[in-house]
Design a protein around this motif. Structure first.
Motif, mmCIF file in Angstrom:
data_model
loop_
_atom_site.group_PDB
_atom_site.id
_atom_site.type_symbol
_atom_site.label_atom_id
_atom_site.label_comp_id
_atom_site.label_asym_id
_atom_site.label_seq_id
_atom_site.Cartn_x
_atom_site.Cartn_y
_atom_site.Cartn_z
ATOM 1 N N ASP A 146 40.998 42.832 42.581
ATOM 2 C CA ASP A 146 41.236 41.896 41.488
ATOM 3 C C ASP A 146 41.349 42.711 40.212
ATOM 4 O O ASP A 146 41.194 43.941 40.226
ATOM 5 N N THR A 164 35.519 35.421 41.945
ATOM 6 C CA THR A 164 36.103 36.738 42.175
ATOM 7 C C THR A 164 36.999 36.728 43.411
ATOM 8 O O THR A 164 36.915 35.841 44.256
ATOM 9 N N LEU A 165 37.834 37.762 43.516
ATOM 10 C CA LEU A 165 38.609 38.046 44.716
ATOM 11 C C LEU A 165 38.004 39.292 45.353
ATOM 12 O O LEU A 165 38.103 40.388 44.797
ATOM 13 N N ASN A 202 45.319 35.072 46.181
ATOM 14 C CA ASN A 202 45.280 35.020 44.723
ATOM 15 C C ASN A 202 44.979 33.600 44.272
ATOM 16 O O ASN A 202 45.529 32.641 44.822
#
Length: 323
Positions: A146, A164-165, A202
């Motif tokens: 990210d 978060t990713l 995403n």
């Protein structure tokens, strides 16, 4: 936003598409002094980076009501501090128990490079309302794939969550939510991972719920098929829906641009806007609104101005779309 004198650049109509929904959909091309490199939605409005110059989309007396005018550089978010992700920024929130968040401890241990380089983050850092800095360090088998985390009150209880990713060597990308628990920064919920390494996802947007919370929408494997999913965080748990829509995307592989989607209100209804898999159509997957054909694939951010959608094609043509 400070502006130079309002030199209006001409507007050219590209197409008036046949209406398959209740209203005609119009795609317009606004002429700029050079191809558009970036579309930036900021507190200063929608700013365009055009070579070394900046221009803005502004209301005017043109028949469409929007014109391109000179502008100064937008006030961007603060870059992550020392030991932060090299081009990451600090996410901020005006209220709540967490008022800042960024990624730190750059690492090359996850060899995917979907965002254009081999550098990901090994930790998450937050600033709290009581002026503490807390860091959560990931194990070696995980990274944050990210650029900048997001801060939101997902369940509407007055406390903030950090969204978060995160990617793992075993399962690839997933959405992971962090928050303060007994004063410490901890993982409090997570959606499912994509199932194998080097499969990314995403976030596409946050839509309000009737109970005061927010639903997270995202796209799994935006470069391979593109599947829309949602996550609802409530009462300490996550409810997940997958494959809400297919043939969608919100990222170009290797790009640092993560904002190829937007949430806006049209006709009194809040809608999610994102491209088709080939990025040649705008889609509204949560409603019955018809897709909008575009004159070419888009790869710049999607922004909203006065009921219009603003983006740009791979060749730098600025598009204004009336859905």
């Amino acid at each position: 936003m400070r502006r130079a004198r309002q030199t209006v650049i001409s507007l050219a109509l590209l197409a008036l598409l046949p209406a398959t929904a209740s209203l005609a959909q119009t795609v317009l091309k606004l002429e700029t002094s050079a191809p558009v490199d970036r579309v930036i939605a900021s507190g200063d409005g929608v700013i365009l980076q055009v070579g070394a110059r900046y221009q803005a989309i502004a209301a005017c007396t043109d028949s469409v009501g929007l014109c391109v005018v000179p502008a100064t550089a937008p006030t961007g978010p603060k870059l992550a501090p020392a030991n932060g992700l090299p081009d990451g920024s600090v996410a901020t929130a005006p209220s709540g128990d967490i008022n800042g968040a960024w990624y730190a401890r750059p690492t090359g241990r996850y060899a995917h490079g979907v965002l254009g380089d081999a550098v990901e983050a090994g930790s998450l850092v937050v600033n709290t309302a009581d002026e503490r800095k807390l860091e959560l360090i990931l194990p070696e088998a995980q990274v944050f794939e990210d650029i900048t985390p997001r801060i939101a009150d997902l369940d509407g209880n007055g406390s903030n969550e950090v969204i978060t990713l995160r990617a793992s060597l075993s399962g690839g990308g997933g959405v992971v939510i962090y928050g303060l628990v007994d004063g410490d920064l901890r993982e409090i919920a997570a959606g499912s991972e994509n199932g194998r390494p080097n499969r990314w996802l995403n976030i596409a947007g946050f839509l309000p719920r009737l109970d005061g919370g927010l639903t997270i929408y995202g796209v799994r494997t935006p470069h391979i098929g593109g599947r829309l999913f949602s996550l609802d965080f409530k009462d300490g748990a996550v409810a997940e829906r997958n494959d809400i829509a297919l043939d969608v995307s919100n990222h170009v592989i290797g790009s640092r641009e993560l904002d190829l989607s937007a949430v806006g209100e049209f006709g009194g209804r809040t809608e999610l806007i994102l491209p088709s898999q080939d990025r040649r159509r705008l889609r509204f997957p949560l409603s019955d609104r018809a897709d909008i054909a575009l004159p070419g694939p888009i790869d710049r951010a999607i922004a909203l101005v006065d009921g219009h959608i603003v983006t740009a094609t791979e060749s730098g043509d600025l598009l204004v779309i009336r859905p």
